[in-house]
Scaffold this active site. Sequence first.
Site, PDB file in Angstrom:
ATOM      1  N   CYS A 107     -23.991  38.003  19.149  1.00 33.24           N
ATOM      2  CA  CYS A 107     -25.416  37.651  19.096  1.00 33.24           C
ATOM      3  C   CYS A 107     -25.914  37.935  17.683  1.00 33.24           C
ATOM      4  O   CYS A 107     -25.112  38.010  16.748  1.00 33.24           O
ATOM      5  CB  CYS A 107     -26.212  38.412  20.156  1.00 33.24           C
ATOM      6  SG  CYS A 107     -26.199  40.213  19.967  1.00 33.24           S
ATOM      7  N   ARG A 137     -27.922  41.480  23.404  1.00 35.14           N
ATOM      8  CA  ARG A 137     -27.213  40.510  24.241  1.00 35.14           C
ATOM      9  C   ARG A 137     -25.699  40.645  24.206  1.00 35.14           C
ATOM     10  O   ARG A 137     -25.057  40.634  25.272  1.00 35.14           O
ATOM     11  CB  ARG A 137     -27.608  39.085  23.834  1.00 35.14           C
ATOM     12  CG  ARG A 137     -29.056  38.761  24.152  1.00 35.14           C
ATOM     13  CD  ARG A 137     -29.508  37.506  23.442  1.00 35.14           C
ATOM     14  NE  ARG A 137     -29.542  37.687  21.993  1.00 35.14           N
ATOM     15  CZ  ARG A 137     -29.774  36.739  21.118  1.00 35.14           C
ATOM     16  NH1 ARG A 137     -29.959  35.498  21.527  1.00 35.14           N
ATOM     17  NH2 ARG A 137     -29.801  37.002  19.827  1.00 35.14           N
ATOM     18  N   ASP A 159     -33.161  35.713  23.221  1.00 33.88           N
ATOM     19  CA  ASP A 159     -33.259  36.979  22.495  1.00 33.88           C
ATOM     20  C   ASP A 159     -34.396  37.817  23.090  1.00 33.88           C
ATOM     21  O   ASP A 159     -35.546  37.397  23.075  1.00 33.88           O
ATOM     22  CB  ASP A 159     -33.557  36.638  21.027  1.00 33.88           C
ATOM     23  CG  ASP A 159     -33.605  37.864  20.144  1.00 33.88           C
ATOM     24  OD1 ASP A 159     -33.636  38.992  20.681  1.00 33.88           O
ATOM     25  OD2 ASP A 159     -33.612  37.686  18.921  1.00 33.88           O
TER      26      ASP A 159
HETATM   27  P1  4NP Z   1     -29.562  40.805  19.879  1.00 35.06           P
HETATM   28  O1  4NP Z   1     -31.116  41.123  19.740  1.00 35.06           O
HETATM   29  O2  4NP Z   1     -29.261  39.697  18.895  1.00 35.06           O
HETATM   30  O3  4NP Z   1     -29.454  40.347  21.291  1.00 35.06           O
HETATM   31  O4  4NP Z   1     -28.825  42.080  19.589  1.00 35.06           O
HETATM   32  C1  4NP Z   1     -31.727  41.361  18.506  1.00 35.06           C
HETATM   33  C2  4NP Z   1     -31.638  42.598  17.915  1.00 35.06           C
HETATM   34  C3  4NP Z   1     -32.277  42.830  16.718  1.00 35.06           C
HETATM   35  C4  4NP Z   1     -32.998  41.830  16.099  1.00 35.06           C
HETATM   36  C5  4NP Z   1     -33.062  40.573  16.696  1.00 35.06           C
HETATM   37  C6  4NP Z   1     -32.418  40.354  17.880  1.00 35.06           C
HETATM   38  N1  4NP Z   1     -33.676  42.066  14.907  1.00 35.06           N
HETATM   39  O5  4NP Z   1     -34.377  41.175  14.404  1.00 35.06           O
HETATM   40  O6  4NP Z   1     -33.558  43.167  14.328  1.00 35.06           O
END
Ligand code: 4NP
Length: 157
Positions: free
Chosen positions: A7, A13, A124
Amino acid sequence: MKILTVCLGNICRSPTAEAALNEALREAGLDQQVSVDSAGTGDWHLGEPPDERMTRAAAKAGMTLSGRSRQIAVTDFAEFDLILVMDHANHADVTAMAPDAAGRDKVRLFRSFDPDADHEEVPDPYYGGEAGFHAVVELCRAAARGVLAEIQQTLDA
Ligand code: 4NP
């Protein structure tokens, strides 16, 4: 066989997808044959454990998240057989990194394995509320069942 889930941040995710795949593999008795790791396309959270909100939602569903955030590397394309991405942005970022066509062919949208999915992406949850984290758990579980079914077909063939 080795599977990598990917992800953006590798704190919400993809660790959940990793845990859901491990759960499905364990239930099917295939956890010795198939290993799962996760990574992110971004580097904002390097070395951090999974997001607390995500960890809580997973725990409520009986899943334990593990690992520390790492960024996907070019070497992952040789090491892993299947690279499962959560959304179209991940797909574009990861395929752009692939060293060759064989590497690009390993990259698949995780939810494309869920025959009942009404959407191709695992949304997300990072900037949203608690419901989004619970949704990630359920979407990952459903997709993991589909991945398992495909693995079982391959092993039976
Ligand atoms: P992930 O969620 O991609 O599902 O781990 C996110 C975690 C952090 C960020 C965006 C999505 N961020 O912008 O820091």
